[in-house]
Design an enzyme around this catalytic site. Structure first.
Site, PDB file in Angstrom:
ATOM      1  N   THR A  98       0.870  -1.186   0.000  1.00  0.00           N
ATOM      2  CA  THR A  98       0.000   0.000   0.000  1.00  0.00           C
ATOM      3  C   THR A  98       0.900   1.226   0.000  1.00  0.00           C
ATOM      4  O   THR A  98       1.623   1.467   0.981  1.00  0.00           O
ATOM      5  CB  THR A  98      -0.890   0.012   1.255  1.00  0.00           C
ATOM      6  OG1 THR A  98      -1.617  -1.217   1.306  1.00  0.00           O
ATOM      7  CG2 THR A  98      -1.858   1.185   1.213  1.00  0.00           C
ATOM      8  N   LYS A 173      -7.540   1.334  -2.651  1.00  0.00           N
ATOM      9  CA  LYS A 173      -7.031   0.817  -1.367  1.00  0.00           C
ATOM     10  C   LYS A 173      -7.171   1.879  -0.265  1.00  0.00           C
ATOM     11  O   LYS A 173      -7.483   1.561   0.888  1.00  0.00           O
ATOM     12  CB  LYS A 173      -5.568   0.390  -1.522  1.00  0.00           C
ATOM     13  CG  LYS A 173      -4.881  -0.021  -0.229  1.00  0.00           C
ATOM     14  CD  LYS A 173      -5.431  -1.307   0.385  1.00  0.00           C
ATOM     15  CE  LYS A 173      -4.826  -1.554   1.759  1.00  0.00           C
ATOM     16  NZ  LYS A 173      -5.203  -2.820   2.355  1.00  0.00           N
ATOM     17  N   LYS A 241       0.683   4.696   8.490  1.00  0.00           N
ATOM     18  CA  LYS A 241       1.234   5.030   7.151  1.00  0.00           C
ATOM     19  C   LYS A 241       0.075   5.214   6.167  1.00  0.00           C
ATOM     20  O   LYS A 241       0.012   6.197   5.433  1.00  0.00           O
ATOM     21  CB  LYS A 241       2.155   3.898   6.680  1.00  0.00           C
ATOM     22  CG  LYS A 241       2.462   3.909   5.203  1.00  0.00           C
ATOM     23  CD  LYS A 241       3.184   2.646   4.756  1.00  0.00           C
ATOM     24  CE  LYS A 241       2.392   1.373   4.773  1.00  0.00           C
ATOM     25  NZ  LYS A 241       1.645   1.004   3.575  1.00  0.00           N
TER      26      LYS A 241
END
Ligand code: NAP
Length: 293
Positions: A98, A173, A241
């Protein structure tokens, strides 16, 4: 051309079981991991072990990466000894990490200069889905490159969807992380109220999971949260993150995401207490602290 030779770089919580599923699906798999010991279980299953990402790409028609953040995937693709040095024209790189949509677009452009295809293919389904081969895979890139990589993608995922051009997989995502973060908070608030009301949270999870408020988080992570099992499927540091990438994208498009911003602050509480390597189910601990312990 049928894809037979597949590479895998980044054998962590997700990449290790994904690579194992490619071996089990009958592909000739070559792997590399920065910490060499993590390649040993794959070698035992029958995978070859290369000495660099370039060495993996030299032998592979499709090379997967599943590393941590944008700079990490840039390093394994474009850095010294990276995939770009070994990849043959006509081969394909599939990044399952990701990372920022802009990173996906950059890698797509840089590899295209060498005649190498690129798909951003981040995944959802956690460690459970990686082991079972049932991940949801959201793929950005050219349709013909997607079609060629599809048999390999089907070995790691049950739901594999081409969602748009380069970078679109990462955008989807980020949407997944918005929903996932808020489902985690919903799980934690339900457990917190249940406990503080003196009712067994295990019973609550059993019945609520089966009704209209059920979710993957309640089913899979709820029992771990209630048992005080904070071992990571997905680490708090990695979630932060991702939520950072989400809020950057939200700012760029002036999209208010108040719930996601709140979830990020709750995880910040855990990081401040040195719990960044716990699994995301530890969000119940943030609520426990808010309630006075
Ligand atoms: P992890 O267990 O920490 O594994 C990370 C892997 O990347 C390790 O193999 C690590 O190598 C490698 N790596 C990191 N930086 C590198 C670099 N600069 N050069 C070479 N190798 C590097 O993490 P994970 O949970 O598998 O997550 C991997 C990716 O999938 C992340 O982008 C994450 O956001 C995403 N993801 C995770 C989940 C989940 O539930 N865990 C679900 C969906 C998506 P070492 O072994 O040497 O450290």
């Amino acid at each position: 051309m049928t894809v037979e030779r597949v590479g895998f770089i980044g054998l962590g919580i997700m990449g290790g079981p994904m690579a194992a599923n490619l071996v089990r699906a009958g592909f000739a798999v070559t792997v590399w991991n920065r910490t060499a010991a993590k390649a040993e279980p794959l070698a035992e299953l029958g995978a070859a072990v290369a000495s660099s990402p370039a060495g993996v790409a030299e032998r592979s028609e499709v090379t997967f990466t599943c590393v941590t953040a944008s700079r990490d995937v840039e390093e394994v693709v474009l850095g010294p000894g990276g995939i770009a040095e070994g990849a043959r024209p006509g081969s394909i790189v599939v990044d399952c990490s990701t990372v920022a949509p802009a990173t996906a677009r950059l890698l797509h452009a840089r590899l295209a200069e060498r005649g190498v295809g690129f798909l951003d293919a981040p995944v959802s389904g956690g460690d459970v889905g990686a082991k079972a081969g049932t991940l949801a895979v959201m793929v950005g890139g050219e349709p013909e490159v997607f079609d060629r990589a599809l048999p390999a993608l089907r070995a790691i995922g049950k739901t594999v969807v081409h969602v748009g051009p380069p970078g679109a997989g990462q955008v989807v995502k980020l949407c997944n992380q918005v929903a996932g973060g808020l489902h985690l908070l919903a799980m934690a608030e339900a457990i917190s109220l249940c406990r503080r009301s003196g009712v067994d949270p295990g019973k609550m999870l059993e019945v609520v999971s089966a009704g209209a408020a059920g979710s993957w988080m309640l089913q899979q992570l709820g029992p771990r949260a209630v048992a005080g099992d904070f071992a990571p499927g997905f680490m708090v540091d990695l979630m932060q993150k991702d939520l950072g990438l989400v809020l950057e994208a939200a700012h760029e498009t002036h999209t208010p995401l108040p719930g996601t911003a709140l979830v990020r602050q709750l995880f910040e509480m855990l990081q401040a207490r040195g719990r960044g390597r716990d699994g995301t189910q530890a969000i119940v601990e943030a609520l426990r602290l808010l309630a006075g312990g």
